[in-house]
Write a protein that holds these residues in place. Sequence first.
Motif, PDB file in Angstrom:
ATOM      1  N   ALA A   1     -34.573  -2.970   6.813  1.00 15.64           N
ATOM      2  CA  ALA A   1     -34.159  -1.608   7.136  1.00 15.64           C
ATOM      3  C   ALA A   1     -32.679  -1.365   6.849  1.00 15.64           C
ATOM      4  CB  ALA A   1     -34.450  -1.299   8.611  1.00 15.64           C
ATOM      5  N   TRP A   2     -31.929  -2.419   6.539  1.00  8.15           N
ATOM      6  CA  TRP A   2     -30.499  -2.228   6.262  1.00  8.15           C
ATOM      7  C   TRP A   2     -30.314  -1.847   4.797  1.00  8.15           C
ATOM      8  CZ3 TRP A   2     -26.408  -1.610   9.247  1.00  8.15           C
ATOM      9  CH2 TRP A   2     -25.157  -1.581   8.640  1.00  8.15           C
ATOM     10  N   PRO A   3     -29.525  -0.789   4.509  1.00 10.27           N
ATOM     11  CA  PRO A   3     -29.307  -0.377   3.113  1.00 10.27           C
ATOM     12  C   PRO A   3     -28.543  -1.443   2.345  1.00 10.27           C
ATOM     13  CG  PRO A   3     -27.828   0.817   4.576  1.00 10.27           C
ATOM     14  CD  PRO A   3     -28.780   0.066   5.464  1.00 10.27           C
ATOM     15  N   LYS A   4     -29.085  -1.855   1.224  1.00  9.85           N
ATOM     16  CA  LYS A   4     -28.468  -2.936   0.461  1.00  9.85           C
ATOM     17  C   LYS A   4     -27.301  -2.453  -0.396  1.00  9.85           C
ATOM     18  CE  LYS A   4     -31.329  -5.970   2.064  1.00  9.85           C
ATOM     19  NZ  LYS A   4     -31.948  -5.134   3.083  1.00  9.85           N
ATOM     20  N   SER A   5     -27.176  -1.147  -0.543  1.00 11.40           N
ATOM     21  CA  SER A   5     -26.049  -0.602  -1.313  1.00 11.40           C
ATOM     22  C   SER A   5     -25.654   0.733  -0.710  1.00 11.40           C
ATOM     23  CB  SER A   5     -26.432  -0.427  -2.788  1.00 11.40           C
ATOM     24  OG  SER A   5     -27.417   0.584  -2.938  1.00 11.40           O
ATOM     25  N   ALA A   6     -24.477   1.224  -1.116  1.00 10.08           N
ATOM     26  CA  ALA A   6     -23.977   2.503  -0.593  1.00 10.08           C
ATOM     27  C   ALA A   6     -24.871   3.665  -1.001  1.00 10.08           C
ATOM     28  CB  ALA A   6     -22.549   2.738  -1.093  1.00 10.08           C
ATOM     29  N   ARG A   7     -25.585   3.533  -2.110  1.00  9.57           N
ATOM     30  CA  ARG A   7     -26.465   4.620  -2.552  1.00  9.57           C
ATOM     31  C   ARG A   7     -27.565   4.892  -1.547  1.00  9.57           C
ATOM     32  NH1 ARG A   7     -28.937   3.330  -8.061  1.00  9.57           N
ATOM     33  NH2 ARG A   7     -29.216   1.331  -7.028  1.00  9.57           N
ATOM     34  N   TRP A   8     -27.993   3.848  -0.818  1.00 11.67           N
ATOM     35  CA  TRP A   8     -29.083   3.990   0.142  1.00 11.67           C
ATOM     36  C   TRP A   8     -28.599   4.306   1.559  1.00 11.67           C
ATOM     37  CZ3 TRP A   8     -34.276   3.973  -0.812  1.00 11.67           C
ATOM     38  CH2 TRP A   8     -34.662   3.642  -2.124  1.00 11.67           C
ATOM     39  N   LEU A   9     -27.274   4.284   1.764  1.00 11.47           N
ATOM     40  CA  LEU A   9     -26.764   4.481   3.122  1.00 11.47           C
ATOM     41  C   LEU A   9     -27.145   5.845   3.673  1.00 11.47           C
ATOM     42  CD1 LEU A   9     -25.103   3.596   5.532  1.00 11.47           C
ATOM     43  CD2 LEU A   9     -23.048   4.429   4.357  1.00 11.47           C
ATOM     44  N   TRP A  10     -26.941   6.923   2.896  1.00  7.22           N
ATOM     45  CA  TRP A  10     -27.233   8.263   3.412  1.00  7.22           C
ATOM     46  C   TRP A  10     -28.737   8.438   3.670  1.00  7.22           C
ATOM     47  CZ3 TRP A  10     -25.296  11.883   6.068  1.00  7.22           C
ATOM     48  CH2 TRP A  10     -25.884  13.144   6.104  1.00  7.22           C
ATOM     49  N   ARG A  11     -29.567   7.812   2.861  1.00  2.19           N
ATOM     50  CA  ARG A  11     -31.012   7.921   3.111  1.00  2.19           C
ATOM     51  C   ARG A  11     -31.375   7.332   4.467  1.00  2.19           C
ATOM     52  NH1 ARG A  11     -34.377   6.790  -2.474  1.00  2.19           N
ATOM     53  NH2 ARG A  11     -33.071   7.990  -3.890  1.00  2.19           N
ATOM     54  N   ARG A  12     -30.787   6.190   4.770  1.00  2.00           N
ATOM     55  CA  ARG A  12     -31.069   5.570   6.057  1.00  2.00           C
ATOM     56  C   ARG A  12     -30.501   6.390   7.213  1.00  2.00           C
ATOM     57  NH1 ARG A  12     -34.540   3.666   3.797  1.00  2.00           N
ATOM     58  NH2 ARG A  12     -34.835   1.531   3.091  1.00  2.00           N
TER      59      ARG A  12
ATOM     60  N   PRO B   1     -31.230  -0.559  12.512  1.00  2.00           N
ATOM     61  CA  PRO B   1     -29.926  -1.235  12.499  1.00  2.00           C
ATOM     62  C   PRO B   1     -28.796  -0.297  12.090  1.00  2.00           C
ATOM     63  CG  PRO B   1     -31.267  -1.919  10.625  1.00  2.00           C
ATOM     64  CD  PRO B   1     -32.157  -1.119  11.510  1.00  2.00           C
ATOM     65  N   VAL B   2     -29.086   0.689  11.243  1.00  4.11           N
ATOM     66  CA  VAL B   2     -28.047   1.640  10.830  1.00  4.11           C
ATOM     67  C   VAL B   2     -27.604   2.477  12.016  1.00  4.11           C
ATOM     68  CG1 VAL B   2     -27.561   3.645   9.385  1.00  4.11           C
ATOM     69  CG2 VAL B   2     -28.809   1.713   8.434  1.00  4.11           C
ATOM     70  N   ALA B   3     -28.556   2.979  12.811  1.00  4.76           N
ATOM     71  CA  ALA B   3     -28.208   3.783  13.980  1.00  4.76           C
ATOM     72  C   ALA B   3     -27.396   2.960  14.975  1.00  4.76           C
ATOM     73  CB  ALA B   3     -29.472   4.320  14.632  1.00  4.76           C
TER      74      ALA B   3
ATOM     75  N   SER C   1     -36.863   3.995  21.191  1.00  2.20           N
ATOM     76  CA  SER C   1     -37.483   2.890  20.463  1.00  2.20           C
ATOM     77  C   SER C   1     -37.096   2.926  18.994  1.00  2.20           C
ATOM     78  CB  SER C   1     -39.005   2.962  20.618  1.00  2.20           C
ATOM     79  OG  SER C   1     -39.629   1.939  19.888  1.00  2.20           O
ATOM     80  N   THR C   2     -37.068   4.142  18.419  1.00  2.00           N
ATOM     81  CA  THR C   2     -36.680   4.266  17.015  1.00  2.00           C
ATOM     82  C   THR C   2     -35.222   3.880  16.817  1.00  2.00           C
ATOM     83  OG1 THR C   2     -38.290   6.035  16.729  1.00  2.00           O
ATOM     84  CG2 THR C   2     -36.600   5.815  15.040  1.00  2.00           C
TER      85      THR C   2
END
Length: 899
Positions: free
Chosen positions: A716-727, A674-676, A668-669
């Motif tokens: 839930a989608w990272p709006k910039s590359a800085r947030w990609l690793w967090r997601r 969307p990143v996964a 479910s998670t």
Amino acid sequence: MIPDVQNLRQWVCWRYEERDGRQAKVPYAPVSGRLASSTDPTSWSTYAEAVRAAKARGYDGVGFVFTAEDDLCGIDIDSCIKDGSIEGWAQEIIEELDSYTEISPSGTGVHILLRARLPKEKRRKGRFEVYDQGRYFTITGRHLPDTPQTIEPRQRELERVLERVFGARDMNGHGGVTVAPVSDPGGLSDAEIIRRASEAKNGEKFRKLWRGDTSDYRSPSEADLALCGMLAFWCNGDAARIDRLFRQSRLFREKWEREDYRTRTIAEALAGKTEFYTPAERNGYHGEKQEKEERRNQADRLIAYALEDVQELFCDQHGAPHALVDGEPVALTSRCYGWLRGLMWKEEQRSVSGEYLKTAAGTLAAHAEFSGNVRELHVRAAWHEGGLYYELAPGRVVKVSAGKWEIVSDAPVLFRHYPNLKPLPDPVRGGGLEDLKRFIRLSGERDLRLYTAYLITLALPHVARPILLATGVMGAGKSTASRLVKRFLDPTAPEAVRLDPRDFLQKAAHAFIVTLDNQSGMPEWAADTMCRLVTGEADSKRRLYSDDEDVIYEMRRAVLLNGINVPTERGDVLDRSLVIELDRIPDAERKTEDALWEEFERLHPRLLGALFDTLALALAAKPQTKLSRRPRLADWGEYAAAVYEVLGWGAEQFLTDWDEIVRAQNQSTLDGSPVAQAIIKFMEDKDEHTAPASELHKQLEEVADGLGISITRDKAWPKSARWLWRRIKEVLPLLAVVGIQASRRDTRKATEITLRKFPTDDSTNSTPGESREDKPFSSGIKRPADSTSNSTPGSNSTANPTRNADKHAGCGISGDSGIISGEKYEATAVPARGASAHRPVETISSSDSTLSSAKDPCCRAHGVRQCEDCWRRVWRLVHEGMSEDWAIAEVMKTGDELF
């Protein structure tokens, strides 16, 4: 906002406007924006529409209109809050009516809403107003603490307040105020006259007459004359005032309305009178000083009575002062006023005003604060010295220990008591939990087992229990399943609470089980709060009318949720949840609410006894219950496994049932991330991919667009590359389940992210004697002092640790990262299962890394699934800092015990 009236279509907006040289609250229609009228229903609207209009058009607030069709009544007390305190006369009215009360827009008055009908039309006198139709009240939602949050029926209480405030008609047919705010020029208020007359030398006679006791007189008429004679002295011969005060006494009856009888009685009382009461200041004394002395003496007497009555004064775990009275903790706030009033009446047969109560309560609180005595207070359940104490009702507590339970009257723990808590019946021995099937329709035996274990362990307040999340189609009885648990162990009124960030914690603190009914979604703050309630929540807010005082909330609560679908896809919430599914109840088997709950009430004592029977056995079995591994919320898992044992299902069956829940939650998670989804699709045709974060972000955006994911609207989608690793970090364990490992490396130029597939069934290609230096970095997890050799990127195996560990350090995990060539590596994925495959213990040592292809007895007995369990145990040891080879050896040493 007030749930009682929120759905009524009787709402308007308002704004401040200058009218006749003063600021007036002018009502406006929410829909049309025109002037509204308290008598024109077409200018009213719903609460939601009023709120939207207020925000959109900049109104100062919203208001509620009283009509003749509803049973609602509103009281407005102006300018009664001074220096952060409510005046005594107003506080008495608030406490007697005991209904929803809030602070007015000015912050200096209060509004009280109740269910009642006024004897006459709208009334107003001085700072007191009361209406039940043809007027609107501004609604601020600034709820006054220590008052109900619902609108209560208070007809009799309102009538008593109106009698005190307005009295009856005077000699000329006009109403007169008889409470403290009004007094005659140079004299005393009506309330003060009554107080002084009660304390005079003949005060006992006055009090008896005032209460309507005529036993000392031959006839009611003689009693009337005697009371009028006493009032004549204190009223300085004022006939109108004598009449007004007499009407407030219990002697007042229909005969007094006869003008000839009333006039004759007062005239006889005044005949021959030459002495009247003279205020102190007229005799040359300082009246204010005398008043202060009298107040001090009365407050001191009340404090003395209280100190004699209490068992001890103490502070709770948050520093709030309390008194222990007859074994019950009483908060030394306005909640103790009832106790103090009772003491004063018991000792002196007289009432006491709010000012004296406030002084006495404050002094007692100071005694408690400086006593140094601290006692922990609990709500419904307490864990003390290895045993459970569960409160059925004040003075009735069940003690559950290993193998037995009993009802005790001298529990060594103290419980808080709130008005919303309802009592439980005394449990009866010999019942059976199989009766639970009568009330719920779960989709399978697995869910029934988990539901039963959850219900039994729910009473344990010292462990973090999962959120019980009941899902199912309409008509499946989701609300009934939650209510069953709630009424079983923690009946309250109301049963469910609403998600409101302003007062949710207060509501949660006043219950042992927090129920949220029919949740279709959940805001972010609520998801965070649910997680903290499971593991332990602590928060504070500023105390009302103070600048630097806190109200502290610290609690761990059981949480019940239900809805057609899971209300959130947040991984941290699902990771703490037990999701059960209910089947729709066939129409032929559906019961009425009355029949269902009547049957439950009949079986409740036996079910409660069965629960305590099972829990006592589980507490005895827990030390001997061995789990091959521990689930999330490990403490609860051990108790639940013990319940499985005593019910004959077996501890390993609990792990099997829980694994199925975890797999569904993980999926479910993943489905909700969307990143996964983008990463899984992106890696379909790749074994490994390394790219700067900015480049990978763009590549994943293209994949997401192909999957139909809106990268602009999906929060839930990272709006910039800085947030990609967090997601990515949020779903790392779940990506590992599908065979994808992610790691990050910070270089001098950019942050690189590596995505790598790893096989789920591989074995090592390493051989003894090979060096680590010519191999790629292993995906295995090591301490900084460990090194690995001869591992391929596609393999999860690690072998041949060398003595030159510092030179060949591998990457760390979860904050335990190694440093290689000045570059920082962060690997946070679960290693592949193949290298950790279960094998005979004799083939492993601290220096041997050759993996045997043979399968051990565990694998033969339990199949491939159990090898997965072994691998996960190895992974946990590695995560704690142990090298993988040593972790495998450690698991094999305990293999016989585990399996």
